[in-house]
Structures are given as C-alpha cells and as structure tokens.
Design an enzyme around this catalytic site. Structure first.
Site, short mmCIF file in Angstrom:
data_model
loop_
_atom_site.label_atom_id
_atom_site.label_comp_id
_atom_site.label_asym_id
_atom_site.label_seq_id
_atom_site.Cartn_x
_atom_site.Cartn_y
_atom_site.Cartn_z
N GLY A 279 66.86 14.49 -23.93
CA GLY A 279 68.10 15.11 -23.47
C GLY A 279 67.94 16.54 -22.98
O GLY A 279 68.85 17.09 -22.36
N CYS B 71 85.92 -10.64 -12.10
CA CYS B 71 85.32 -10.53 -10.76
C CYS B 71 85.85 -11.65 -9.88
O CYS B 71 85.84 -12.82 -10.27
CB CYS B 71 83.80 -10.60 -10.86
SG CYS B 71 82.98 -10.78 -9.26
N CYS C 94 82.54 -14.03 -8.99
CA CYS C 94 81.80 -14.79 -10.01
C CYS C 94 82.59 -15.00 -11.28
O CYS C 94 82.13 -15.66 -12.21
CB CYS C 94 80.47 -14.12 -10.31
SG CYS C 94 80.61 -12.67 -11.38
N CYS D 274 82.09 -7.52 -8.83
CA CYS D 274 81.04 -6.83 -9.58
C CYS D 274 80.42 -5.76 -8.71
O CYS D 274 80.06 -6.03 -7.55
CB CYS D 274 79.92 -7.78 -9.98
SG CYS D 274 80.39 -9.09 -11.10
N CYS E 30 76.12 -10.34 -9.95
CA CYS E 30 77.16 -11.20 -9.39
C CYS E 30 76.54 -12.41 -8.68
O CYS E 30 76.97 -13.55 -8.88
CB CYS E 30 78.02 -10.39 -8.41
SG CYS E 30 79.58 -11.17 -7.99
ZN LIG Z 1 80.79 -10.89 -9.96
#
Ligand SMILES: [Zn+2]
Lengths: 283, 200
Positions: A29, A238, A241, A263, A269
């Site tokens: 970090g 989505c 999909c 997506c 996807c």
């Molecule tokens: Zn998708």
C-alpha cells in the site's frame, strides 16, 4: 526490421522498476517513487501500467489487457499488440488463461488464481491528493498515519447525500497501515482487492509511483459504523447473459432513450453466453 | 583478470533477467515459498542463485556490501564486471551479501525513513540449506501460514516491530531462493503463530 529492447525498456530501466516493485511488495500500500520513462504512447493510455508490465513480462507469459472490462478498445488492443511485438508474449482475452493482466478501471469478475499478476493503470496514485495538493504534506500524512481528513471527507458525503457518494477510486486501508487509492475501479470491485490469490501491482506513469498488494493481503474499504461500506452496482441482471453478480454498464440502445444493462467484463459475459446463459435482451 | 570473471553472467540478459526477476518477485510476494532461479554461474563463494539475484537487481545505482567470506577478490571482480555496482560498508548499502553470521549485527543497515520506508537495505543471505520447515510465517502474501528454515527467529521478530521501516531478506541456496519481507510475522512453532493471530 527494427531492433527492440525486450519489452521495449532498456535493462537498467527495468532493473530500477523491478527494485521499486519489490519494495512495493514488502510495504503493501506504500507508494514507491520511480523514474518514469517516456513510452511510445500518450500518458492517458496507462504508461505506468505499461512500464510495470514491461518489467514483469517474460516471453513465456500469456498477456491480457482490459480497458474498463473490455478487451477490444483501441487502448487495450494497442497495449496488447505492443507487448506481443516487443516481448514475444502470447495474448488472450480469457481471464483464466492469462498469466499477466493489465487493467484500466476494472478487476475481472472471474476470481484470479495463484501465478497470475494483475497490473493496474493508475492516473492519480495519491488518495489524499484532493485534500492536500502538496506532495511533501501527503507524504508526511502517510508517515504519521494522519488519515482523519479522509474520514471527514467521506463523512461530508454522508451529511450531503445521506450516503458515501464516492463510487470510483474508493479509498482502502491496507493491513491496517497505509490508505491506498485502488485506481478508478468501481467500488463494486473493492472487495476483490483483499485476500486475492494473484499479485496486484499498480503503476502511475505521470506521477511516477508504483505500489503493490501481495496475495492474501488484508484490504478494507474505509467506512463508518453507522454507514458501512457497500459494494453497490446497478440493480439489474445483465441483458445479454442474465448474470446478477457482475458489474454492469448502462447502454443507450436507441434514439427513444431505450436502455440496456450489460456486463462491463466482456470476457465474463461472452463465456456465460457461450455456456448457454441468456439475458432478456439477447437476440 | 581471471577467466571466470568474464564468464558466468546471463547469456541472454534480457530474457534471463526477466525470468529471474519473476522468481525473486514470486518469492518476495509469497514469503516462505521456495522458487527456482537459473542462468548465472558466478565464482565461489557466490551461489548460482545469489549470482542470479545480483545480476537481476544490481547495477551502478545499487551499492553492495560484501560481508565476511563474500568479500573476496573473485566475488568483487565478478560483480564489478557484470553489474558495475560500487562496494560500500553496511550503513550505505542497498544490498548486503553474505552468510547469516557474517551479516550481523542487523542494526547497522539502513531501514528507511518514516517518509521513505523503501530506502532500506535488502539482505541476501547465502544458506547451506533451504527447506519449507522450521519457523512459522504469517502475514501479507501468505494464505494461512508458511514454514521456512530461517537461521534464527528473534532477529526477524525484532525487524517486524519496525514496520513499515525495516529490512527485507532473500535467502539463496544452490539454484533456489526464498524471501522474507519486513511485513512477515515470524514465530518458532505453528501453535505460537496461532496464539499470535488469536491475540491480534
Ligand atoms: Zn453479461
């Protein structure tokens, strides 16, 4: 034929970047300064990520590049082609087949595995920059763990909007020590940063910083007891999909304001569609 | 100049150092995980792994401290020819090279500053054995816990208390290496490690 250095950069530059990557891994970090080099592409194209990729790639790697989740934008194609030519790497769009993935603004939906490296393109590495423009001051704030102002800023969000409005580049605390900018990923992706099996490397070219998360590192999104962190996304499946667990982009599909949610991770996807999953907007 | 001063470097520096770096990076990112590293054939007392790490990370910008037996004509000449790195004392070094006992005391090496904790030394420790047994490691890079044959425990526990300052360690043996960054918690046994996790 043009003679390239392997992965474009000369050996001395790669050694300098490699040393910075190692220090980044030993101090998770913390932003390690490095001497950024000119790359044959504009800064907005992720020269920090490109330099980190150049320092880690070997000719045995399979390389994937995503730009906001997509493999086929001009930016992604150009970086992929660049390393295909200069480092002789194989390329892929399949997340699980890639050994090194360079990304702009997303973490793939599919969980990454050991042996993979995720390289982020970072525009502004300093999470405290919008609170304090002076580098000397932000460096001091990190050294003293003076992160109170950051909490005040997030809390102002809550009083103004009723919730924390920051939805990209949402700050995280690493191993209880450094506050880190995860690059402009949607906060939906924040929970994937912690405890990841892959190595995560962050490169900021213009700002000349490299930082890192080793695998299985504790990463916590900043929040408040009465306003816990929420990894929100659009509340739709989505359209292509049918996935209900992925980060979605909203597309305008006609002149009448018709909209569709798909997506943002195109590989995820497409793999789902190929496996027979179908959303309501799929042809 | 001896013949073996000129030989033993990477035959194909760009790709061999790329592969060697990945071994070093995987080792540093996964404390305790033992990695193979190839490509270098330095003169004794430098091991092939030690040689490969130094070829990969060192150049004119990285002062090296050679401790004990490592400070010999063969090592100096080989490193000078292949890396160009300047030789310095422990307090000025970026990399220290030696056997564990010769590298002591650890208090002389740079541990970084609170604003630049990265300005700290990496100690490359030549070991007679390297095995996934012995001390128990927990922390960033480690899923649950790992074990590694460390030369001792106390020094690494003390180093951990300095975090985010501190020293980082690479252990080399033959053509293998492992690493221990400053972020790793070290304990003598797994039960001690569990007690530590439970207490934090
Ligand atoms: Zn998708």
């Amino acid at each position: 034929m043009t003679e390239y250095n392997f992965a474009y950069l000369d050996e001395q530059t790669k050694r300098m970047i490699r040393r910075a990557i190692l220090k980044g891994l030993t101090i998770p970090g913390y932003q390690v300064p490095f001497a950024s080099r000119e790359m044959p592409m504009p800064y907005g194209w992720g020269t920090g990520g490109v330099q980190v990729s150049a320092a880690v790639l070997t000719p045995k790697d399979t390389f994937k590049v995503i730009d906001q989740g997509a493999d086929d934008t001009t930016n992604a194609v150009s970086i992929r082609t660049f390393f295909q030519r200069t480092a002789g790497v194989a390329t892929t769009t399949a997340t699980s087949d890639a050994t090194v993935i360079q990304t702009r603004h997303r973490i793939p939906e599919e969980p990454l595995h050991e042996g993979q490296i995720l390289v982020y393109q970072v525009p502004i590495p300093e999470p405290l920059r919008f609170l304090e423009p002076r580098e000397s001051e932000t460096r001091k704030m990190h050294s003293l763990e003076e992160y109170g102002l950051m909490h005040v800023k997030l809390y102002e969000d809550i009083s103004r909007h009723g919730h924390i409005a920051t939805s990209y580049a949402y700050p995280v605390k690493v191993e209880g020590r450094y506050v880190m900018d995860p690059s402009p990923i949607p906060k939906f992706d924040n929970p994937k940063l912690g405890d990841m099996a892959a190595i995560q490397l962050f490169g900021a070219g213009r700002e000349q910083r490299i930082y890192a998360l080793p695998p299985y590192t504790q990463v916590v999104s900043l929040d408040f007891e009465d306003h816990p962190f929420e990894a929100s996304k659009a509340d739709h499946p989505c359209g292509m999909c049918g996935a209900t667990d992925s980060y979605l982009d909203e597309l305008i599909i006609d002149d009448l304001g018709g909209r569709m949610f798909v997506c943002s991770d195109t590989d995820y996807c497409e793999a789902r569609q190929a496996a027979g999953h179908k959303g309501k907007d799929a042809a | 100049m001896q013949a073996n001063t000129l030989s033993g470097g990477f035959a194909d520096p760009a790709t061999q150092s790329a592969h060697a770096f990945r071994s070093v990076m995987e080792a540093m990112a996964r404390p305790g995980a033992i990695q193979d590293i190839h490509g270098a054939a330095p003169p004794a007392p430098l091991s092939p792994a030690m040689g490969a790490v130094l070829l990969t990370l060192c150049d004119t910008e990285t002062p090296i401290y050679l401790a004990g037996d490592m400070d010999c004509e063969a090592a100096r000449a080989w490193l000078a020819f292949h890396t160009g790195a300047p030789f310095v004392g422990p307090a000025q070094c970026m990399f220290a090279v030696g056997k564990w006992d010769a590298l002591a005391p650890l208090s002389v090496y740079p541990i970084g500053t609170s604003e630049y904790p990265d300005r700290s030394a990496t100690l490359i420790v030549e070991c007679s054995e390297l095995a996934a047994s012995g001390a128990t490691l927990t922390g960033p890079g480690i899923k649950d816990q790992a074990t590694l044959s460390l030369p001792e425990v106390d020094a690494f526990q003390d180093n951990r208390t300095l975090f985010p300052l501190g020293l980082d360690f690479i252990f080399t043996c033959g053509e293998r290496l492992a690493a221990l960054p400053r972020s790793t918690e070290v304990s003598r046994s797994s039960s001690e490690a569990i007690a530590q996790v439970g207490a934090s």
